[in-house]
Design an enzyme around this catalytic site. Structure first.
Site, PDB file in Angstrom:
ATOM      1  N   HIS A  74      -4.956  -4.877  -3.431  1.00  0.00           N
ATOM      2  CA  HIS A  74      -5.223  -4.366  -2.119  1.00  0.00           C
ATOM      3  C   HIS A  74      -4.204  -4.886  -1.110  1.00  0.00           C
ATOM      4  CE1 HIS A  74      -8.609  -3.519  -4.269  1.00  0.00           C
ATOM      5  NE2 HIS A  74      -9.468  -3.017  -3.485  1.00  0.00           N
ATOM      6  N   GLU A  84     -11.716 -18.987  -1.203  1.00  0.00           N
ATOM      7  CA  GLU A  84     -10.542 -18.550  -1.684  1.00  0.00           C
ATOM      8  C   GLU A  84      -9.530 -19.817  -1.529  1.00  0.00           C
ATOM      9  OE1 GLU A  84     -11.983 -16.657   0.822  1.00  0.00           O
ATOM     10  OE2 GLU A  84     -12.283 -14.922  -0.485  1.00  0.00           O
TER      11      GLU A  84
END
Lengths: 318, 233
Positions: free
Chosen positions: A108, A57
């Site tokens: 999410h 990420e």
């Protein structure tokens, strides 16, 4: 009211595909969750402008910054838990400091992730992102507004964090708030219903709950205003001040830690412009756990009933 | 110094009069603490007047303590280590998407190799076959707390980069001919990125500064300056 359902993630994928058609400078980056968060829909249509960075990420965010420095509008995202916390350095020191055209859209967010449990339930992201200068923070309430917001922010230069949620209803959907459409204006919040006794500011999945609470209060003779506080930064302080004056008491409701989130932002604006009692509904400084989204919402007090209780407290002490 | 001179005055296509020229080669200084070196090169190249160097790190000055996009010629804000190669991958990917011929150079520190993001970026540059990306490591063996091989060993560094499927070239970082050959060879390499490991000695030429971690982040005191000038003459 609130009978139709929609998926925020599917709306995100559709918005990206439409953007890909209208703007050749849009690129999309994912991190091994592109099927799940639907950014893969863009990849299927525009493979030469779509980059799957794998489970990495920080590199995802850094590469998005590089693409933006080269003139691209970079949409990068994965599950919310993996971006604001894991990549705050890259976000602060490169993307925000250099005011880059990177749109971090993460799905999410919040406790509605459900069975995956605390490790995947991002309840601190609004706080982390809103403290960073230049960063805009947006938490849409339904699939209709997601589509509009994702497309609109391409035309606004600079960094954004957009938090999507998985949904509380089976099939990962949530109630549609904007059946009649939604038009995004940066810094302008949507007053969904006006009222005179208490002003409720809600974001994300708490917007439908706030509307239900207002309806229930109406039957008891209490007039509640409801605002979809989708854009937490920059905040529509004008509307906050107006409603604080008009109602004399304020309730906030968010699927986030009550520390540092949307409720804190509203409270800051209320104390600045027209101090009145503010009651904050949210996750009270703790971690979540496994369970179905609806069960968790009940346990952690993210319900219309809890909003109504908070409204009674706010009104009593005002 | 020799490395940046080779890039800015031999290798790179760039125009100090037009710092945002879309086809310019990019130089990203990932080891942001080397900002004064970059600034002196940019001033020499004509990006801004050399007088600016006198107000380095002062309040209100153009030249910030670490690279900043307000400064003409600076391509990326830097300071937190480990991010520059990722940004370089982004710049190189954009060149591929736009079919532009520019090349992206990223200078990293050797201590910086201890950052995990460097290796995330290394993997992605190989995946996307970024032959327009050239990374350089200033291999001086020193980081803030001491020698890299004591603090957190990096060797075998070249083998690590080869294992990540990069074209690896090792050079003497003070040898202009080796540097020129390495950058030219990188340009001829197709379908994979190039890593140039430049072996250098921190504080080179000043006996009490060579191999001394003390001067990693600290400027020499005023009474030492005369000694330094004497030794460098």
């Amino acid at each position: 009211m609130l009978e139709k359902l929609g998926s925020m993630r599917s709306a995100y994928g559709e918005a990206l595909v439409e953007l890909g058609g209208s703007r050749s400078d849009v690129v999309v980056l994912g991190a091994d969750t592109t099927e799940s968060i639907k950014s893969g829909m863009f990849g299927a249509k525009y493979p030469e402008r779509f980059f799957n960075m794998g489970i990495a990420e920080q590199n995802l965010v850094g590469v998005a910054a590089g693409l933006a420095l080269a003139g691209k509008i970079a949409y990068a995202g994965t599950y919310a838990i993996f971006v604001p916390g894991k990549c705050v350095d890259q976000i602060r020191n490169i993307i925000a400091y250099a005011d880059l055209n990177v749109k971090l859209v993460c799905s999410h967010g919040g406790i509605s992730v459900g069975p995956d449990g605390a490790s995947h339930q991002q309840l601190e992201d609004i706080a982390i992102m809103r403290v960073i200068p230049k960063m805009r923070v947006v938490v849409p309430s339904d699939s209709v507004s997601v589509k509009s917001i994702v497309k609109s922010i391409a035309d606004i230069h600079g960094p954004f964090y957009v938090r999507l949620t998985r949904g509380v209803v089976k099939g990962s959907t949530s109630p549609i708030v904007y059946e009649d459409g939604f038009e995004y204006k940066l810094g302008k919040l949507n007053l969904l219903r006006d009222g005179s006794d208490v002003a409720i500011f809600a974001c994300g999945l708490m917007v439908p709950e706030a509307l239900l609470a207002a309806e229930s209060m109406k039957a008891k003779g209490v007039s509640a205003a409801v605002v979809d506080a989708h854009t937490i930064k920059p905040l529509d302080e004008e509307l906050v001040a107006k409603l604080a004056r008009q109602c004399g008491s304020v309730v906030t409701a968010e699927e986030h830690n009550i520390i540092g989130g949307m409720g804190s932002a509203i409270a800051e604006a209320v104390t600045k412009h027209h101090p009145v009692k503010v009651e904050r509904v949210g996750v009270v400084d703790r971690f979540g756990e496994s369970g179905e989204a609806t069960e968790l919402f009940r346990k952690y007090g993210l319900t219309a009933a809890r909003i109504e209780e908070a409204a009674a407290v706010a009104r009593k002490s005002s | 110094m020799e490395l940046l001179v080779t890039l800015y005055f031999y290798k790179m296509k760039h125009d100090p009069k037009n710092p945002t020229w879309p086809d310019r080669d990019r130089f990203i200084l990932s080891k942001g603490h080397a900002a004064p070196l970059l600034y002196s090169i940019l001033a020499q190249a004509g990006y801004f007047p050399a007088e600016e160097l006198q107000s380095l790190r002062k309040m209100g000055a153009l030249l910030q303590g670490h690279p900043d996009l307000r400064i003409p010629g600076v391509e990326m804000p830097a300071g937190s280590e480990g991010i520059g190669l990722s940004v370089g991958v982004g710049e190189a990917l954009a060149a591929k998407v736009d079919k532009r011929g520019y090349r992206t150079y990223v200078l990293m520190g050797d201590g910086e190799q201890q950052e995990g993001e460097v290796w995330e970026a290394a993997m992605s540059a190989s995946k996307f076959k970024l032959d327009n990306l050239i990374a350089i490591i200033d291999r001086n063996g020193i980081q803030q707390d001491g020698l890299t091989e004591q603090i957190m060993p990096l060797e075998p560094l070249a083998a690590k980069w080869r294992a990540f499927n990069w074209n690896v070239i090792e050079v003497d970082g003070y040898d202009y001919l080796q540097l020129i050959d390495a950058f030219d060879a990188a340009e001829m390499t197709k379908h994979r990125p190039t890593m140039i490991i430049a072996h250098t000695v921190k504080g080179k030429g000043v006996s009490f500064m060579e191999w001394s971690p003390t001067y990693h982040g600290t400027a020499p005191s005023k009474d030492k300056i005369t000694d330094i000038y004497k030794e460098l003459k």
